[in-house]
Design a protein around this motif. Structure first.
Motif, PDB file in Angstrom:
ATOM      1  N   ALA A 456       0.820  -1.221   0.000  1.00  0.00           N
ATOM      2  CA  ALA A 456       0.000   0.000   0.000  1.00  0.00           C
ATOM      3  C   ALA A 456       0.853   1.269   0.000  1.00  0.00           C
ATOM      4  O   ALA A 456       0.374   2.329  -0.396  1.00  0.00           O
ATOM      5  CB  ALA A 456      -0.911   0.008   1.228  1.00  0.00           C
ATOM      6  N   THR A 457       2.124   1.149   0.445  1.00  0.00           N
ATOM      7  CA  THR A 457       2.890   2.390   0.647  1.00  0.00           C
ATOM      8  C   THR A 457       4.179   2.488  -0.166  1.00  0.00           C
ATOM      9  O   THR A 457       4.531   3.581  -0.616  1.00  0.00           O
ATOM     10  CB  THR A 457       3.254   2.550   2.137  1.00  0.00           C
ATOM     11  N   VAL A 458       4.904   1.378  -0.327  1.00  0.00           N
ATOM     12  CA  VAL A 458       6.217   1.480  -1.013  1.00  0.00           C
ATOM     13  C   VAL A 458       6.000   1.732  -2.504  1.00  0.00           C
ATOM     14  O   VAL A 458       5.316   0.969  -3.184  1.00  0.00           O
ATOM     15  CB  VAL A 458       7.079   0.219  -0.773  1.00  0.00           C
ATOM     16  N   ARG A 531       3.191  -6.057  -6.765  1.00  0.00           N
ATOM     17  CA  ARG A 531       2.417  -5.964  -5.516  1.00  0.00           C
ATOM     18  C   ARG A 531       1.681  -7.283  -5.231  1.00  0.00           C
ATOM     19  O   ARG A 531       1.631  -7.739  -4.091  1.00  0.00           O
ATOM     20  CB  ARG A 531       1.434  -4.791  -5.602  1.00  0.00           C
ATOM     21  N   ASP A 532       1.143  -7.903  -6.290  1.00  0.00           N
ATOM     22  CA  ASP A 532       0.471  -9.215  -6.118  1.00  0.00           C
ATOM     23  C   ASP A 532       1.462 -10.254  -5.613  1.00  0.00           C
ATOM     24  O   ASP A 532       1.139 -11.060  -4.734  1.00  0.00           O
ATOM     25  CB  ASP A 532      -0.123  -9.700  -7.454  1.00  0.00           C
ATOM     26  N   ASN A 537       3.551 -13.608  -0.859  1.00  0.00           N
ATOM     27  CA  ASN A 537       4.833 -14.043  -0.262  1.00  0.00           C
ATOM     28  C   ASN A 537       5.792 -14.680  -1.266  1.00  0.00           C
ATOM     29  O   ASN A 537       6.440 -15.697  -0.973  1.00  0.00           O
ATOM     30  CB  ASN A 537       4.582 -15.012   0.910  1.00  0.00           C
ATOM     31  N   ALA A 538       5.880 -14.124  -2.470  1.00  0.00           N
ATOM     32  CA  ALA A 538       6.787 -14.667  -3.491  1.00  0.00           C
ATOM     33  C   ALA A 538       8.240 -14.474  -3.046  1.00  0.00           C
ATOM     34  O   ALA A 538       8.553 -13.567  -2.275  1.00  0.00           O
ATOM     35  CB  ALA A 538       6.555 -13.953  -4.822  1.00  0.00           C
ATOM     36  N   SER A 539       9.141 -15.333  -3.566  1.00  0.00           N
ATOM     37  CA  SER A 539      10.556 -15.236  -3.186  1.00  0.00           C
ATOM     38  C   SER A 539      11.195 -14.009  -3.863  1.00  0.00           C
ATOM     39  O   SER A 539      10.665 -13.468  -4.836  1.00  0.00           O
ATOM     40  CB  SER A 539      11.301 -16.495  -3.624  1.00  0.00           C
ATOM     41  N   ILE A 543      10.394 -11.978  -7.534  1.00  0.00           N
ATOM     42  CA  ILE A 543      10.168 -10.517  -7.588  1.00  0.00           C
ATOM     43  C   ILE A 543      11.194  -9.874  -8.529  1.00  0.00           C
ATOM     44  O   ILE A 543      10.861  -9.010  -9.339  1.00  0.00           O
ATOM     45  CB  ILE A 543      10.225  -9.893  -6.173  1.00  0.00           C
ATOM     46  N   ARG A 544      12.455 -10.367  -8.454  1.00  0.00           N
ATOM     47  CA  ARG A 544      13.517  -9.810  -9.312  1.00  0.00           C
ATOM     48  C   ARG A 544      13.187 -10.042 -10.788  1.00  0.00           C
ATOM     49  O   ARG A 544      13.323  -9.135 -11.615  1.00  0.00           O
ATOM     50  CB  ARG A 544      14.870 -10.426  -8.953  1.00  0.00           C
TER      51      ARG A 544
END
Length: 580
Positions: A456-458, A531-532, A537-539, A543-544
């Motif tokens: 929500a913030t980053v 964000r999804d 809780n993806a590794s 995310i990279r």
């Protein structure tokens, strides 16, 4: 010019009044000039207008300004200064501060110096702090001082090696050899006032500032005492002084930083403010007791060397537009990450400098406050009195800010308040110690933040490293070997048509081949997909990959671009980044 009236009749008077009293101008002339000054759109000082109108010379204005400050004007050409007085001030110091010592009263420890600028009062403050003298100042002309500097200090400047030779022969200091633990307070005071020790320390400080060193280390070991400078992130060793002067040097530094010279069992921190060649310089002092004596490190904060301009940091043009989008958001959290000393604070301050305008209220909370910028409210964290990041941040929110800089998010409480601040409509800039942009998310979750609050913030994460820039004076093209390219994960096919450079080493860069540093960056902006992934809780690796798919260039890729632009070397990029 009429005979000079006594100084007490001139001190503190207006410039016009002094010029009338010493018979250089009439009341009518001063009145006319004051009328010109009132109409002057630039608001220039009276002296400048008088010179422009050809009524008096620059030298005569200096004489009057000196009298205004109660300083006597003297003709140094007619003087013959004794050798023992000249020796009180080292050559490098005399040239840096533009002063000549002319009288020394050792009973009262009073040194009379002559300078060419009545506004150079900071030089007298620094001399008192560095050399421990009580200073009286007189004034002379610019040309006369130049001649005197050539006459008395024109020979080869003293080197650190020369001064170390002088220290080794000093009988008073030799008496303290092997007596580290059994020196009493009176002897410590005597050591800290030793002239050769003062001269050596001042030369070390001036040379470090001139070479743009960021830190100066004084380190005691069992059989030797080392001095090292850190320049562009790399430590260089100096000529080592004799081990028995360690106590004298640390005592002298403590006196200058207003620390307790009798306390040699506990760590101490302090600061020494200086002005060298018109630049304000702050020396942060850290004294740490070790097995073999006190290790002293001075951090040099030279604000004139810092260029707080986003354009000049080394950010690639397409990444720069991403950074500008992030820092111009109305609210949210923007994080800069990287190891200690990777330039995070400089990047954040450059962002604040760009945002700094009368319409925006900017507040920072830091430990310690490193840069001093007009228009920013800066708060120093002080854990000893309970002013932690979290506590300062709570109070800052009551000060109606638009943008808040939190020096470091190091615990859950600080992170939670930063998040709350962004949810209530503030833009929060902060730093986190992680290696790259995607792993910052895992670090925030480790701190205890809920994934839904992060999403929500980053708004974005900027990872960075500092690499040394090739010296422009000795930059040379070369063909890299297969091994070098292999270290970068490349082949000769990949780099066809690309040029590679290194620095040969020259006088400008102290034969290192490098001069100055620049940042290399990795910028991850959070979109819906990322964000999804965070919510699920993806590794860090997943995310990279998602961030790369949406256009994030890794640190190594930006490093390669800096190599191809001829700004840095293969070795620097390999040292500071890792291959995926």
């Amino acid at each position: 010019m009429a005979k000079m009236p006594p100084l007490e009749q001139l001190k503190g008077r207006t410039l016009g009044r002094i010029l009338i009293k010493i018979g250089l101008l009439t009341r009518e002339q001063i009145q006319k000039c004051l009328e010109v000054q009132q109409k002057d759109s630039k608001g220039r000082p009276l002296g400048e207008i008088l010179i422009e109108l050809g009524l008096i010379t620059e030298e005569q204005v200096r004489i009057a300004l000196a009298a205004q400050r109660g300083m006597e004007f003297v003709d140094i050409d007619g003087m013959d200064v004794p050798d023992n007085v000249i020796k009180q001030i080292p050559a490098q110091m005399a040239n840096t501060y533009r002063i000549i010592p002319v009288e020394y009263d050792d009973r009262r420890n009073n040194l009379t110096v002559i300078m060419d600028n009545p506004d150079n009062f900071r030089a007298t403050d620094d001399l008192s702090r560095l050399m421990g003298f009580r200073i009286s100042a007189k004034i002379t002309t610019v040309d006369a001082l130049e001649r005197a500097l050539k006459k008395y200090y024109g020979k080869e400047e003293e080197s650190i090696g020369d001064l170390i030779g002088e220290l080794e022969e000093d009988k008073m200091l030799a008496e303290f050899q092997g007596r580290d633990a059994s020196i009493d307070l009176e002897e410590l005071k005597e050591l800290s006032e030793s002239n050769p020790v003062k001269k050596l320390l001042n030369l070390v400080l001036l040379q470090a500032i001139r070479d743009k060193a960021s830190d100066i280390h004084f380190e005691p070991f069992e059989k030797e005492y080392k001095m090292r400078y850190r320049i562009d992130g790399v430590l260089y060793e100096m000529v080592p002084p004799p081990k028995h002067i360690a106590v004298a040097l640390s005592s002298r530094i403590k006196v200058m930083a207003n620390l307790d010279i009798a306390e040699r069992r506990l760590p101490q921190d302090g600061r020494i403010p200086l002005v060298v060649q018109g630049h304000p310089i702050d020396l942060r002092v850290s004294v740490l007791p070790t097995m073999f004596g006190e290790s002293v490190v001075l951090r040099v904060l030279d604000r004139s060397q810092v260029n707080l301009d986003l354009e000049k940091l080394g950010i690639q043009p397409d990444d720069l537009s991403k950074v500008r989008q992030l820092i111009n958001k109305p609210n949210g959290v923007v994080i800069v990450c990287g190891p200690t000393g990777s330039g995070k604070t400089t990047t954040l301050y450059s962002a604040l400098n760009e945002l700094n305008s009368p319409e925006i209220k900017l507040i920072t909370t830091e430990d310690p406050v490193e840069y001093d910028i007009d228009g920013l409210i800066q708060v120093q964290v002080n854990a000893e009195v309970g002013a932690s990041f979290a506590k300062c941040l709570r109070s800052i929110l009551r000060q109606d800010p638009d943008v808040i800089l939190v020096g470091e998010c190091r615990d859950l409480e600080t992170a939670q308040i930063a998040i709350q601040a962004s949810l209530t409509g503030h833009l929060v800039l902060t730093t986190v110690h992680t290696n790259d942009a995607p792993s910052t998310i895992a670090r925030l979750i480790d701190l205890g933040l809920e994934p839904f609050l992060i999403t929500a913030t980053v708004e974005g994460v900027i990872a960075q490293r500092l690499v040394r820039k090739i010296c422009s004076s000795c930059k040379t093209a070369f063909d890299p070997t297969d091994e070098m390219l292999m270290d970068l994960g490349l082949t000769h096919e990949n780099v066809k048509g690309k040029k590679f450079y290194y620095g040969k080493g020259c006088e400008q860069c102290n034969s290192t081949g490098y001069r100055g540093r620049m940042g290399i960056y990795e910028i991850m902006t959070l979109n819906d997909e990322i964000r999804d992934l965070i919510m699920n809780n993806a590794s860090t690796n997943i995310i990279r990959s998602a961030a790369r798919k949406q256009g994030m260039k890794l640190l190594r890729q930006n490093g390669l671009l800096a190599i191809y632009d001829g700004l840095t070397t293969i070795e620097e990029v390999i040292k500071e980044t890792f291959l995926e």
